[in-house]
Write a protein that holds these residues in place. Structure first.
Motif, mmCIF file in Angstrom:
data_model
loop_
_atom_site.group_PDB
_atom_site.id
_atom_site.type_symbol
_atom_site.label_atom_id
_atom_site.label_comp_id
_atom_site.label_asym_id
_atom_site.label_seq_id
_atom_site.Cartn_x
_atom_site.Cartn_y
_atom_site.Cartn_z
ATOM 1 N N LEU A 1 -7.841 3.097 1.156
ATOM 2 C CA LEU A 1 -6.595 2.343 1.321
ATOM 3 C C LEU A 1 -5.961 2.667 2.678
ATOM 4 O O LEU A 1 -6.439 3.508 3.424
ATOM 5 C CB LEU A 1 -5.616 2.656 0.185
ATOM 6 C CG LEU A 1 -6.045 2.246 -1.233
ATOM 7 C CD1 LEU A 1 -4.873 2.347 -2.191
ATOM 8 C CD2 LEU A 1 -6.618 0.833 -1.280
ATOM 9 N N ASN A 2 -4.870 1.982 2.934
ATOM 10 C CA ASN A 2 -4.207 2.105 4.234
ATOM 11 C C ASN A 2 -2.696 2.088 4.009
ATOM 12 O O ASN A 2 -1.983 1.263 4.565
ATOM 13 C CB ASN A 2 -4.659 0.913 5.105
ATOM 14 C CG ASN A 2 -4.080 0.960 6.498
ATOM 15 O OD1 ASN A 2 -3.672 2.026 6.988
ATOM 16 N ND2 ASN A 2 -4.017 -0.191 7.153
ATOM 17 N N CYS A 3 -2.219 2.977 3.133
ATOM 18 C CA CYS A 3 -0.800 2.968 2.749
ATOM 19 C C CYS A 3 0.061 3.237 3.987
ATOM 20 O O CYS A 3 -0.258 4.122 4.798
ATOM 21 C CB CYS A 3 -0.542 4.012 1.678
ATOM 22 S SG CYS A 3 -1.608 3.777 0.243
ATOM 23 N N HIS B 1 -3.589 8.407 6.774
ATOM 24 C CA HIS B 1 -4.755 7.528 6.992
ATOM 25 C C HIS B 1 -4.358 6.248 7.721
ATOM 26 O O HIS B 1 -5.168 5.651 8.418
ATOM 27 C CB HIS B 1 -5.447 7.224 5.662
ATOM 28 C CG HIS B 1 -6.145 8.434 5.124
ATOM 29 N ND1 HIS B 1 -7.291 8.940 5.680
ATOM 30 C CD2 HIS B 1 -5.804 9.278 4.127
ATOM 31 C CE1 HIS B 1 -7.648 10.028 5.036
ATOM 32 N NE2 HIS B 1 -6.764 10.264 4.090
ATOM 33 N N ARG C 1 0.479 -1.192 -0.853
ATOM 34 C CA ARG C 1 -0.308 -0.708 -2.005
ATOM 35 C C ARG C 1 -0.110 -1.693 -3.137
ATOM 36 O O ARG C 1 0.605 -1.406 -4.089
ATOM 37 C CB ARG C 1 0.241 0.637 -2.496
ATOM 38 C CG ARG C 1 -0.253 1.846 -1.826
ATOM 39 C CD ARG C 1 0.424 3.038 -2.425
ATOM 40 N NE ARG C 1 -0.103 3.379 -3.723
ATOM 41 C CZ ARG C 1 -1.073 4.259 -3.921
ATOM 42 N NH1 ARG C 1 -1.601 4.908 -2.922
ATOM 43 N NH2 ARG C 1 -1.497 4.520 -5.147
#
Ligand code: SF4
Length: 505
Positions: free
Chosen positions: A208-210, A215, A326
């Motif tokens: 994911l790329n919250c 990240h 998200r």
């Protein structure tokens, strides 16, 4: 060449730093590792004089002093780093997520700053220094030459994690802060600070790329891909066999992975079979993402000894999920929690992460989150975080543009992300996180008439019910259920923290 590596983290796992130590040793260099754990994340403090003096004393015969840090350790690391060239005349290397997102700021406190993964860059730097060459052209490193800074490009992430050595738990030239002094590591001290638990990591990256997470910041450096990589099961087992054979005080393992359950069912089954046969200790997995949880994977892991999980939920509000990028439906979150509940004989108290103090949330959004909590099978435990705008993330940029962040050091680096605002809605989050609230009472507690009045003085009574009372009840449940390991660990951590606080007072 001799290198000291300093870990300012709350605990002494420091898997990244320990791996770099092993890489350097494998390349023929000597390392010292210095762990400076604290009883709580006391981010604003510089180290007391005695501790700084002990660390400098240990570093006096090394050729390079490295620091691994997150934004919250900036102040402490900056203060100690200043002493290294001034009092010892040695160069300083900084690495870690803070350096990756804030290299400009970091290079003001260090001679070398490592962005991204440091395993190879650290070895190249130390090789060059050992050969008497002036370091230059090392990918991932910013290098200070007087008033000039050489900014090198970023190398690709390490695709084959199996080529990395296991984290350095040798205890050879390891030091630790204990009772106010930095002393050589012993098995007794390692046991005291690990408190039964060994933390391993099977992967790097996240699917994911919250928008609040490191990240998200990494993707800006490494490109838009998820950059996920996984170690082979055999490589993980080799590390764990060392733990089993050399660290008898370890009673359980924690796999600290962001996307553990995204592995194929074949990987999970192979992992579970080998773990059960070769290691056999109970284990916990953190970083469960609701969309990756399936019953067959959970069943295989439970059969191998999975006794707890930690899963990020963060929010139940649609608006907030969009802000966090998200978009995981409540039904998916409930489905994952229901799977854990099926294995409740083994997974007794799943842990969920939630984020509070989001300035863009409305009270209606907060009510949505309480309603999600009401739908989850019980019991569970929630760790609440206060939303912190770490540099390099999309939310940092937005908060900065909107003036929510005024002073990075005060509002981010020195912020205790576990201390949530003392508001009525946050108190309710603790209460709803602990107990299923009967509908009529829920209606009263969440009624607009009360919520709008903001009776924040009720935070502490609500928190008291939702935290100490609830955890006390869970502790009694563990005692009467014969589950002593968690109670014992909790008591030991409390005792250790009390001792550390007393020594550092
Ligand atoms: S799932 Fe967790 S680790 Fe992955 S990007 Fe989101 S917050 Fe970060």
């Amino acid at each position: 060449m001799r290198v000291a590596l300093i870990s300012p983290y709350l605990d002494i796992y420091s898997t990244g730093m320990r791996t770099i130590s092993s890489c350097l040793r494998k390349a023929g260099h000597e390392t010292k590792q210095i762990f400076i754990p604290s009883a709580s994340e006391n981010f604003e403090r510089v180290y007391p004089e005695q501790i700084a003096s002990d660390v400098l004393d240990i570093c006096k015969d090394v050729d390079l002093v490295g620091f691994s840090l997150m934004s919250n350790h900036f102040s402490k690391s900056a203060a100690l780093s200043k002493d290294v060239p001034e009092k010892l005349g040695k160069p300083v290397l900084w690495g870690g997520i803070h350096c990756t997102v804030r290299p400009d700021e970091s290079i003001e406190h260090a001679d070398y700053v490592c962005l991204g993964e440091g395993d190879d860059a650290a070895v190249e730097l130390v090789d060059m220094l050992a050969a008497g060459k002036k370091p230059t052209g090392i990918q991932n490193l910013w290098i200070r030459h007087g008033n000039e800074v050489e900014k090198n490009s970023i190398r690709p992430t390490i695709a084959d994690l199996d080529r990395l050595p296991h984290p350095d738990y040798s205890m050879v030239n390891h030091f630790i802060l204990n009772e106010g002094r930095v002393v050589p590591m012993t098995h007794e001290l390692q046991e005291k600070y690990l408190v039964y638990k060994y933390m391993a990591s099977c992967s790097r990256g996240c699917i994911l790329n919250c928008s609040f997470c490191c990240h998200n910041a990494y993707r800006k450096i490494y490109g838009t891909g998820s950059n996920t990589r996984r170690r082979s099961v055999e490589h993980v087992m080799e590390e764990l066999k060392y733990v089993r054979d050399n660290m008898p005080y370890i009673r359980y393992l924690v796999f600290d992975d962001e996307f553990f359950m995204d592995a194929s069912i074949d990987y999970i089954k192979d992992f579970s079979a080998q773990y059960k046969e070769k290691i056999g200790l109970p284990f916990m997995v953190t970083g469960f993402i609701p969309v990756t949880v399936t019953e067959d994977k959970t069943e295989a892991l439970v059969d191998a000894g999975l006794f707890n999980i930690r899963m990020g939920i963060q929010s139940g509000a649609q608006n907030t999920k969009r802000i966090y990028r998200r978009n995981i439906a409540d039904s998916v979150i409930v489905r994952a929690a229901t799977i854990f509940d099926k294995f409740r004989t083994n997974i007794r108290l799943p842990v969920y992460d939630m984020i509070l103090d989001n300035p863009w949330e409305t009270d209606d959004d907060r009510v949505e989150t309480m309603q999600l909590l009401q739908k989850l099978p019980r019991p569970f435990r929630i760790i609440f975080y206060s939303l912190t705008f770490f540099p390099g993330t999309d939310l940092y940029t937005r908060a900065k543009e909107e003036g929510i962040i005024q002073d990075d050091i005060r509002d981010i680096y020195q912020k205790d992300y576990l201390r949530v605002n003392r508001t009525y809605m946050n108190g309710l989050a603790y209460l709803f996180g602990a107990f299923r609230i009967p509908k009529p009472i829920e209606k009263v507690l969440l009624s607009p008439a009360i919520v709008k009045r903001k009776p924040d003085f009720l935070f502490y009574p609500l928190w008291f019910l939702g935290r100490p009372v609830y955890l006390g009840l869970q502790g009694l449940r563990d005692i009467f259920g014969g589950n002593f390991i968690r109670v014992n660990r909790y008591a030991r951590v409390l005792l250790r923290n009390f001792q550390v606080r007393a020594a550092n007072a």
